[in-house]
Scaffold this motif. Sequence first.
Motif, PDB file in Angstrom:
ATOM      1  N   LYS A   1       0.821  -1.213   0.000  1.00 23.43           N
ATOM      2  CA  LYS A   1       0.000   0.000   0.000  1.00 23.43           C
ATOM      3  C   LYS A   1       0.858   1.267   0.000  1.00 23.43           C
ATOM      4  O   LYS A   1       0.581   2.226  -0.722  1.00 23.43           O
ATOM      5  CB  LYS A   1      -0.936   0.012   1.206  1.00 23.43           C
ATOM      6  CG  LYS A   1      -2.052  -1.011   1.114  1.00 23.43           C
ATOM      7  CD  LYS A   1      -2.928  -0.951   2.361  1.00 23.43           C
ATOM      8  CE  LYS A   1      -4.097  -1.912   2.270  1.00 23.43           C
ATOM      9  NZ  LYS A   1      -4.946  -1.846   3.481  1.00 23.43           N
ATOM     10  N   MET A   2       1.908   1.291   0.839  1.00 23.14           N
ATOM     11  CA  MET A   2       2.726   2.491   0.975  1.00 23.14           C
ATOM     12  C   MET A   2       3.530   2.782  -0.283  1.00 23.14           C
ATOM     13  O   MET A   2       3.774   3.943  -0.615  1.00 23.14           O
ATOM     14  CB  MET A   2       3.669   2.354   2.184  1.00 23.14           C
ATOM     15  CG  MET A   2       4.357   3.641   2.568  1.00 23.14           C
ATOM     16  SD  MET A   2       3.237   4.972   3.054  1.00 23.14           S
ATOM     17  CE  MET A   2       2.727   4.392   4.663  1.00 23.14           C
ATOM     18  N   SER A   3       3.930   1.755  -1.028  1.00 20.94           N
ATOM     19  CA  SER A   3       4.767   1.961  -2.209  1.00 20.94           C
ATOM     20  C   SER A   3       3.955   2.223  -3.479  1.00 20.94           C
ATOM     21  O   SER A   3       4.538   2.472  -4.535  1.00 20.94           O
ATOM     22  CB  SER A   3       5.692   0.764  -2.419  1.00 20.94           C
ATOM     23  OG  SER A   3       4.934  -0.400  -2.713  1.00 20.94           O
ATOM     24  N   ALA A   4       2.630   2.203  -3.394  1.00 19.78           N
ATOM     25  CA  ALA A   4       1.797   2.508  -4.566  1.00 19.78           C
ATOM     26  C   ALA A   4       2.170   3.892  -5.086  1.00 19.78           C
ATOM     27  O   ALA A   4       2.216   4.861  -4.317  1.00 19.78           O
ATOM     28  CB  ALA A   4       0.321   2.447  -4.201  1.00 19.78           C
ATOM     29  N   ASN A   5       2.489   3.980  -6.349  1.00 17.60           N
ATOM     30  CA  ASN A   5       2.946   5.221  -6.991  1.00 17.60           C
ATOM     31  C   ASN A   5       4.275   5.704  -6.422  1.00 17.60           C
ATOM     32  O   ASN A   5       4.654   6.857  -6.626  1.00 17.60           O
ATOM     33  CB  ASN A   5       1.897   6.334  -6.905  1.00 17.60           C
ATOM     34  CG  ASN A   5       0.616   5.953  -7.604  1.00 17.60           C
ATOM     35  OD1 ASN A   5       0.654   5.425  -8.710  1.00 17.60           O
ATOM     36  ND2 ASN A   5      -0.505   6.171  -6.961  1.00 17.60           N
ATOM     37  N   GLY A   6       4.959   4.851  -5.690  1.00 14.50           N
ATOM     38  CA  GLY A   6       6.288   5.121  -5.156  1.00 14.50           C
ATOM     39  C   GLY A   6       7.216   4.014  -5.640  1.00 14.50           C
ATOM     40  O   GLY A   6       7.184   3.668  -6.825  1.00 14.50           O
ATOM     41  N   ALA A   7       7.986   3.422  -4.735  1.00 13.87           N
ATOM     42  CA  ALA A   7       8.914   2.352  -5.123  1.00 13.87           C
ATOM     43  C   ALA A   7       9.288   1.503  -3.928  1.00 13.87           C
ATOM     44  O   ALA A   7       9.472   2.020  -2.820  1.00 13.87           O
ATOM     45  CB  ALA A   7      10.186   2.941  -5.732  1.00 13.87           C
ATOM     46  N   ILE A   8       9.407   0.203  -4.149  1.00 15.22           N
ATOM     47  CA  ILE A   8       9.999  -0.685  -3.139  1.00 15.22           C
ATOM     48  C   ILE A   8      11.505  -0.587  -3.328  1.00 15.22           C
ATOM     49  O   ILE A   8      12.022  -0.834  -4.419  1.00 15.22           O
ATOM     50  CB  ILE A   8       9.487  -2.123  -3.280  1.00 15.22           C
ATOM     51  CG1 ILE A   8       8.007  -2.151  -2.895  1.00 15.22           C
ATOM     52  CG2 ILE A   8      10.322  -3.083  -2.434  1.00 15.22           C
ATOM     53  CD1 ILE A   8       7.341  -3.494  -2.943  1.00 15.22           C
ATOM     54  N   THR A   9      12.220  -0.174  -2.298  1.00 11.61           N
ATOM     55  CA  THR A   9      13.667   0.011  -2.387  1.00 11.61           C
ATOM     56  C   THR A   9      14.440  -1.192  -1.858  1.00 11.61           C
ATOM     57  O   THR A   9      15.601  -1.365  -2.188  1.00 11.61           O
ATOM     58  CB  THR A   9      14.102   1.290  -1.647  1.00 11.61           C
ATOM     59  OG1 THR A   9      13.644   1.240  -0.301  1.00 11.61           O
ATOM     60  CG2 THR A   9      13.516   2.528  -2.344  1.00 11.61           C
ATOM     61  N   MET A  10      13.794  -2.012  -1.038  1.00  9.90           N
ATOM     62  CA  MET A  10      14.352  -3.288  -0.579  1.00  9.90           C
ATOM     63  C   MET A  10      13.175  -4.209  -0.305  1.00  9.90           C
ATOM     64  O   MET A  10      12.426  -3.983   0.639  1.00  9.90           O
ATOM     65  CB  MET A  10      15.187  -3.127   0.691  1.00  9.90           C
ATOM     66  CG  MET A  10      15.755  -4.426   1.198  1.00  9.90           C
ATOM     67  SD  MET A  10      16.661  -4.169   2.753  1.00  9.90           S
ATOM     68  CE  MET A  10      16.879  -5.866   3.243  1.00  9.90           C
TER      69      MET A  10
ATOM     70  N   ASP B   1       7.365   6.258  -0.481  1.00 10.76           N
ATOM     71  CA  ASP B   1       5.984   6.524  -0.886  1.00 10.76           C
ATOM     72  C   ASP B   1       5.945   7.546  -2.029  1.00 10.76           C
ATOM     73  O   ASP B   1       6.983   8.070  -2.449  1.00 10.76           O
ATOM     74  CB  ASP B   1       5.118   6.950   0.305  1.00 10.76           C
ATOM     75  CG  ASP B   1       5.438   8.330   0.880  1.00 10.76           C
ATOM     76  OD1 ASP B   1       6.034   9.172   0.177  1.00 10.76           O
ATOM     77  OD2 ASP B   1       5.084   8.559   2.054  1.00 10.76           O
ATOM     78  N   GLN B   2       4.769   7.808  -2.529  1.00 11.05           N
ATOM     79  CA  GLN B   2       4.608   8.706  -3.681  1.00 11.05           C
ATOM     80  C   GLN B   2       5.011  10.147  -3.385  1.00 11.05           C
ATOM     81  O   GLN B   2       5.168  10.952  -4.299  1.00 11.05           O
ATOM     82  CB  GLN B   2       3.168   8.667  -4.170  1.00 11.05           C
ATOM     83  CG  GLN B   2       2.149   9.134  -3.144  1.00 11.05           C
ATOM     84  CD  GLN B   2       0.733   8.963  -3.649  1.00 11.05           C
ATOM     85  OE1 GLN B   2       0.453   9.214  -4.813  1.00 11.05           O
ATOM     86  NE2 GLN B   2      -0.152   8.525  -2.769  1.00 11.05           N
ATOM     87  N   PHE B   3       5.228  10.467  -2.114  1.00 12.45           N
ATOM     88  CA  PHE B   3       5.632  11.813  -1.725  1.00 12.45           C
ATOM     89  C   PHE B   3       7.131  11.908  -1.448  1.00 12.45           C
ATOM     90  O   PHE B   3       7.620  12.947  -1.006  1.00 12.45           O
ATOM     91  CB  PHE B   3       4.838  12.264  -0.489  1.00 12.45           C
ATOM     92  CG  PHE B   3       3.356  12.160  -0.713  1.00 12.45           C
ATOM     93  CD1 PHE B   3       2.695  13.075  -1.510  1.00 12.45           C
ATOM     94  CD2 PHE B   3       2.642  11.119  -0.158  1.00 12.45           C
ATOM     95  CE1 PHE B   3       1.334  12.970  -1.741  1.00 12.45           C
ATOM     96  CE2 PHE B   3       1.280  10.999  -0.370  1.00 12.45           C
ATOM     97  CZ  PHE B   3       0.620  11.923  -1.169  1.00 12.45           C
ATOM     98  N   GLY B   4       7.868  10.803  -1.659  1.00  6.92           N
ATOM     99  CA  GLY B   4       9.309  10.790  -1.455  1.00  6.92           C
ATOM    100  C   GLY B   4       9.748  10.459  -0.049  1.00  6.92           C
ATOM    101  O   GLY B   4      10.933  10.556   0.268  1.00  6.92           O
ATOM    102  N   VAL B   5       8.825  10.058   0.826  1.00  3.65           N
ATOM    103  CA  VAL B   5       9.164   9.697   2.203  1.00  3.65           C
ATOM    104  C   VAL B   5       9.611   8.237   2.239  1.00  3.65           C
ATOM    105  O   VAL B   5       8.967   7.361   1.651  1.00  3.65           O
ATOM    106  CB  VAL B   5       7.966   9.927   3.145  1.00  3.65           C
ATOM    107  CG1 VAL B   5       8.280   9.460   4.557  1.00  3.65           C
ATOM    108  CG2 VAL B   5       7.576  11.410   3.140  1.00  3.65           C
TER     109      VAL B   5
END
Length: 139
Positions: free
Chosen positions: A100-109, A125-129
């Motif tokens: 859920k948190m990485s939607a429109n963001g990225a999984i980094t690990m 997350d999609q806001f860069g956090v």
Amino acid sequence: MSDCSVYLTFNGNCREAFDFYKSVFGGEFEYISTFDELPEKYERAPEDSDRIMHVSLRVKDDLLMGSDTFSGTPPVEIGNNFSISVTTASAEETDVFMEKMSANGAITMPAENTFWGAYFGMCRDQFGVNWMFSCAAEG
């Protein structure tokens, strides 16, 4: 969910920063380790041996955590030098939160069982956090 903590990242001066925080808040480190303590299968540059892999300091009822970057990685800058660390109840909860948190963001690990006994993963997350999710490793 049992807690949500701030996780700070440094460019090699984590020990100095946390010694300062300890002088302000008192107490002792609950945990401190260096990259020299990584299992042999993980590569690291000799200059990284004394850098902090993980440190935690209790500040009243909260936990302040931190680490250094590897010397060869891009330096952290103010704004990308922290993560919010969430302890979850299970691997399934970790996976749900990360998805859920990485939607429109990225999984980094991607989340996986780690050598330190946690099921752990990171995402942005999609806001860069930056976010970290972990629970005790299962089985």
